[in-house]
Design a protein around this motif. Structure first.
Motif, PDB file in Angstrom:
ATOM      1  N   MET A  32       0.836  -1.200   0.000  1.00  0.00           N
ATOM      2  CA  MET A  32       0.000   0.000   0.000  1.00  0.00           C
ATOM      3  C   MET A  32       0.875   1.255   0.000  1.00  0.00           C
ATOM      4  SD  MET A  32      -3.060   0.995   2.683  1.00  0.00           S
ATOM      5  CE  MET A  32      -3.746  -0.645   2.504  1.00  0.00           C
ATOM      6  N   HIS A  33       0.582   2.150  -0.921  1.00  0.00           N
ATOM      7  CA  HIS A  33       1.267   3.440  -0.970  1.00  0.00           C
ATOM      8  C   HIS A  33       0.902   4.221   0.290  1.00  0.00           C
ATOM      9  CE1 HIS A  33       2.158   7.560  -2.318  1.00  0.00           C
ATOM     10  NE2 HIS A  33       2.950   7.012  -3.223  1.00  0.00           N
ATOM     11  N   PRO A  34       1.838   5.008   0.855  1.00  0.00           N
ATOM     12  CA  PRO A  34       1.532   5.780   2.066  1.00  0.00           C
ATOM     13  C   PRO A  34       0.281   6.644   1.954  1.00  0.00           C
ATOM     14  CG  PRO A  34       3.872   5.861   1.620  1.00  0.00           C
ATOM     15  CD  PRO A  34       3.245   5.158   0.452  1.00  0.00           C
ATOM     16  N   GLN A  35       0.040   7.191   0.767  1.00  0.00           N
ATOM     17  CA  GLN A  35      -1.173   7.996   0.577  1.00  0.00           C
ATOM     18  C   GLN A  35      -2.420   7.139   0.743  1.00  0.00           C
ATOM     19  OE1 GLN A  35      -1.363  10.317  -3.066  1.00  0.00           O
ATOM     20  NE2 GLN A  35      -3.583  10.115  -3.142  1.00  0.00           N
ATOM     21  N   GLN A  36      -2.405   5.914   0.201  1.00  0.00           N
ATOM     22  CA  GLN A  36      -3.533   5.005   0.370  1.00  0.00           C
ATOM     23  C   GLN A  36      -3.753   4.685   1.841  1.00  0.00           C
ATOM     24  OE1 GLN A  36      -1.819   2.067  -2.457  1.00  0.00           O
ATOM     25  NE2 GLN A  36      -3.908   1.855  -3.183  1.00  0.00           N
ATOM     26  N   ALA A  37      -2.657   4.432   2.556  1.00  0.00           N
ATOM     27  CA  ALA A  37      -2.755   4.114   3.975  1.00  0.00           C
ATOM     28  C   ALA A  37      -3.385   5.270   4.736  1.00  0.00           C
ATOM     29  CB  ALA A  37      -1.367   3.793   4.537  1.00  0.00           C
ATOM     30  N   PHE A  38      -2.989   6.480   4.388  1.00  0.00           N
ATOM     31  CA  PHE A  38      -3.556   7.669   5.023  1.00  0.00           C
ATOM     32  C   PHE A  38      -5.058   7.759   4.739  1.00  0.00           C
ATOM     33  CE2 PHE A  38      -5.013  11.993   5.065  1.00  0.00           C
ATOM     34  CZ  PHE A  38      -4.384  12.581   6.150  1.00  0.00           C
ATOM     35  N   GLY A 120     -11.474   0.917  20.863  1.00  0.00           N
ATOM     36  CA  GLY A 120     -10.260   1.705  20.729  1.00  0.00           C
ATOM     37  C   GLY A 120      -9.666   1.637  19.330  1.00  0.00           C
ATOM     38  N   VAL A 121      -8.437   2.108  19.208  1.00  0.00           N
ATOM     39  CA  VAL A 121      -7.739   2.147  17.927  1.00  0.00           C
ATOM     40  C   VAL A 121      -6.957   0.849  17.739  1.00  0.00           C
ATOM     41  CG1 VAL A 121      -6.021   3.346  16.528  1.00  0.00           C
ATOM     42  CG2 VAL A 121      -7.543   4.654  18.020  1.00  0.00           C
ATOM     43  N   HIS A 122      -7.178   0.174  16.612  1.00  0.00           N
ATOM     44  CA  HIS A 122      -6.502  -1.084  16.313  1.00  0.00           C
ATOM     45  C   HIS A 122      -5.541  -0.898  15.137  1.00  0.00           C
ATOM     46  CE1 HIS A 122      -8.816  -4.067  18.829  1.00  0.00           C
ATOM     47  NE2 HIS A 122      -9.480  -2.934  19.023  1.00  0.00           N
ATOM     48  N   VAL A 123      -4.364  -1.514  15.263  1.00  0.00           N
ATOM     49  CA  VAL A 123      -3.303  -1.383  14.271  1.00  0.00           C
ATOM     50  C   VAL A 123      -2.828  -2.778  13.872  1.00  0.00           C
ATOM     51  CG1 VAL A 123      -0.973  -0.504  13.866  1.00  0.00           C
ATOM     52  CG2 VAL A 123      -2.583   0.847  15.203  1.00  0.00           C
ATOM     53  N   THR A 124      -2.572  -2.972  12.577  1.00  0.00           N
ATOM     54  CA  THR A 124      -2.066  -4.251  12.090  1.00  0.00           C
ATOM     55  C   THR A 124      -0.851  -4.016  11.195  1.00  0.00           C
ATOM     56  OG1 THR A 124      -3.284  -4.378   9.997  1.00  0.00           O
ATOM     57  CG2 THR A 124      -4.472  -5.031  11.994  1.00  0.00           C
ATOM     58  N   LEU A 125      -0.211  -5.116  10.795  1.00  0.00           N
ATOM     59  CA  LEU A 125       0.911  -5.016   9.871  1.00  0.00           C
ATOM     60  C   LEU A 125       0.484  -4.491   8.509  1.00  0.00           C
ATOM     61  CD1 LEU A 125       2.931  -8.308  10.587  1.00  0.00           C
ATOM     62  CD2 LEU A 125       3.632  -5.962  11.090  1.00  0.00           C
ATOM     63  N   CYS A 126      -0.811  -4.554   8.220  1.00  0.00           N
ATOM     64  CA  CYS A 126      -1.304  -4.045   6.947  1.00  0.00           C
ATOM     65  C   CYS A 126      -1.490  -2.530   6.964  1.00  0.00           C
ATOM     66  CB  CYS A 126      -2.620  -4.735   6.587  1.00  0.00           C
ATOM     67  SG  CYS A 126      -2.480  -6.522   6.357  1.00  0.00           S
ATOM     68  N   ASP A 127      -1.400  -1.927   8.140  1.00  0.00           N
ATOM     69  CA  ASP A 127      -1.440  -0.469   8.248  1.00  0.00           C
ATOM     70  C   ASP A 127      -0.038   0.089   8.012  1.00  0.00           C
ATOM     71  OD1 ASP A 127      -4.249  -0.112   9.014  1.00  0.00           O
ATOM     72  OD2 ASP A 127      -3.672  -1.132  10.868  1.00  0.00           O
ATOM     73  N   PHE A 128       0.051   1.393   7.823  1.00  0.00           N
ATOM     74  CA  PHE A 128       1.337   2.045   7.611  1.00  0.00           C
ATOM     75  C   PHE A 128       1.854   2.524   8.968  1.00  0.00           C
ATOM     76  CE2 PHE A 128       4.151   5.529   6.117  1.00  0.00           C
ATOM     77  CZ  PHE A 128       4.911   4.816   5.198  1.00  0.00           C
ATOM     78  N   VAL A 129       2.798   1.783   9.519  1.00  0.00           N
ATOM     79  CA  VAL A 129       3.401   2.123  10.810  1.00  0.00           C
ATOM     80  C   VAL A 129       4.905   2.163  10.605  1.00  0.00           C
ATOM     81  CG1 VAL A 129       3.671   1.462  13.224  1.00  0.00           C
ATOM     82  CG2 VAL A 129       1.519   0.970  12.037  1.00  0.00           C
ATOM     83  N   HIS A 183       9.025   0.636  -1.306  1.00  0.00           N
ATOM     84  CA  HIS A 183       9.473   1.849  -0.622  1.00  0.00           C
ATOM     85  C   HIS A 183      10.336   2.672  -1.585  1.00  0.00           C
ATOM     86  CE1 HIS A 183       8.044   0.511   3.325  1.00  0.00           C
ATOM     87  NE2 HIS A 183       8.466  -0.691   2.977  1.00  0.00           N
ATOM     88  N   GLY A 184       9.938   2.693  -2.839  1.00  0.00           N
ATOM     89  CA  GLY A 184      10.692   3.390  -3.870  1.00  0.00           C
ATOM     90  C   GLY A 184      10.350   4.865  -3.970  1.00  0.00           C
ATOM     91  N   LYS A 185      10.720   5.452  -5.099  1.00  0.00           N
ATOM     92  CA  LYS A 185      10.594   6.903  -5.275  1.00  0.00           C
ATOM     93  C   LYS A 185       9.137   7.374  -5.204  1.00  0.00           C
ATOM     94  CE  LYS A 185      14.784   7.693  -8.040  1.00  0.00           C
ATOM     95  NZ  LYS A 185      15.278   6.305  -8.038  1.00  0.00           N
ATOM     96  N   GLN A 186       8.227   6.617  -5.816  1.00  0.00           N
ATOM     97  CA  GLN A 186       6.828   7.059  -5.792  1.00  0.00           C
ATOM     98  C   GLN A 186       6.268   7.044  -4.370  1.00  0.00           C
ATOM     99  OE1 GLN A 186       5.241   4.383  -8.833  1.00  0.00           O
ATOM    100  NE2 GLN A 186       4.685   6.160 -10.071  1.00  0.00           N
ATOM    101  N   ALA A 187       6.643   6.056  -3.581  1.00  0.00           N
ATOM    102  CA  ALA A 187       6.176   5.992  -2.195  1.00  0.00           C
ATOM    103  C   ALA A 187       6.798   7.097  -1.348  1.00  0.00           C
ATOM    104  CB  ALA A 187       6.500   4.628  -1.592  1.00  0.00           C
ATOM    105  N   LYS A 188       8.036   7.428  -1.625  1.00  0.00           N
ATOM    106  CA  LYS A 188       8.760   8.387  -0.794  1.00  0.00           C
ATOM    107  C   LYS A 188       8.515   9.850  -1.182  1.00  0.00           C
ATOM    108  CE  LYS A 188      12.652   5.340   0.374  1.00  0.00           C
ATOM    109  NZ  LYS A 188      14.104   5.122   0.228  1.00  0.00           N
ATOM    110  N   TYR A 189       8.319  10.096  -2.487  1.00  0.00           N
ATOM    111  CA  TYR A 189       8.338  11.493  -2.941  1.00  0.00           C
ATOM    112  C   TYR A 189       7.116  11.929  -3.755  1.00  0.00           C
ATOM    113  CZ  TYR A 189      13.236  10.686  -1.775  1.00  0.00           C
ATOM    114  OH  TYR A 189      14.396  10.343  -1.135  1.00  0.00           O
TER     115      TYR A 189
END
Length: 219
Positions: A32-38, A120-129, A183-189
């Motif tokens: 998942m791209h960070p934007q999608q995770a957000f 409460g708030v639940h977090v998994t490995l599929c989330d962006f942490v 975690h390439g250029k599109q994900a980072k920038y």
């Protein structure tokens, strides 16, 4: 007299069933791209972890207690979510069950995305942490507004070449095939954001784009 071969066979069957159970329970997440995770998250915060405790979270269908790890956190900033501060997050006890392992060293900061549930708030490995220090400058600035502005767009992952988008509101995410890393250029920038004609395109930069911008344009 018991046949020793039967005992060996029974042991092998038990081990095989245990292995099948492990495979069935293994955590599997689509990249998942960070934007999608957000955009998919109910909660997006910057926080420190100050405590960890195993707690019961009700019972399963067999009446056995459901174990969860509760992380006590100190919220530094909320980028998305309700007005009240988040004080705890919950996750599964093992990575096989998609549980997230966080460092309780309070000097380490994280970006945490998760889902708001009744308890409460639940977090998994599929989330962006991610550790805050691992984020790029563009990613940290995009959390304030840029990612939100692109939630009307859709990021499509390219699994193998050739690949293409199927609608104008889509952006093609090619990090996996071109850089062998999600975690390439599109994900980072890069952020996928809408243009004035309602189409979406990749935009590189941390400041607001001009009303009309070229694809992958730096500000």
């Amino acid at each position: 007299m018991n046949n020793p071969n039967n005992s060996v066979l029974a042991t092998l069957v038990v081990l095989l069933l245990w292995r099948v159970k492990e495979i069935a329970e293994a955590c599997s997440c689509s990249p998942m791209h960070p934007q999608q995770a957000f955009c998919n998250a109910d909660i997006v915060i910057r926080a420190k972890v100050v405590g960890r405790k195993e707690v019961n979270s009700g019972n399963d269908v067999y009446g056995d207690p459901i174990k969860r790890i509760r992380y006590d956190i100190k919220q530094i900033k909320m980028f998305k979510g309700p007005n009240e501060a988040v004080e705890h997050i919950f996750t599964a006890p093992t990575s096989a069950m998609c549980g997230v392992s966080l460092d309780t060293d309070s000097s380490k900061e994280y970006l945490i995305t998760g889902k708001k549930e009744s308890d409460g708030v639940h977090v998994t490995l599929c989330d962006f942490v991610e550790p805050w220090s691992d984020l790029t400058h563009t990613q940290t600035l995009s959390l304030n507004q840029r990612y939100q502005s692109g939630c009307v767009c859709r990021i499509v992952r390219c699994p193998s070449l050739p690949c293409s988008i199927g609608a104008p509101e889509e952006c093609l995410w090619t990090d996996g095939v071109l850089e062998s890393s999600y975690h390439g250029k599109q994900a980072k920038y890069f952020t996928c954001i809408p243009r004035s004609d309602a189409s979406c395109n990749w935009y590189r930069g941390s400041h607001a784009p001009k009303k009309e911008f070229l694809d992958i344009e730096d500000p």
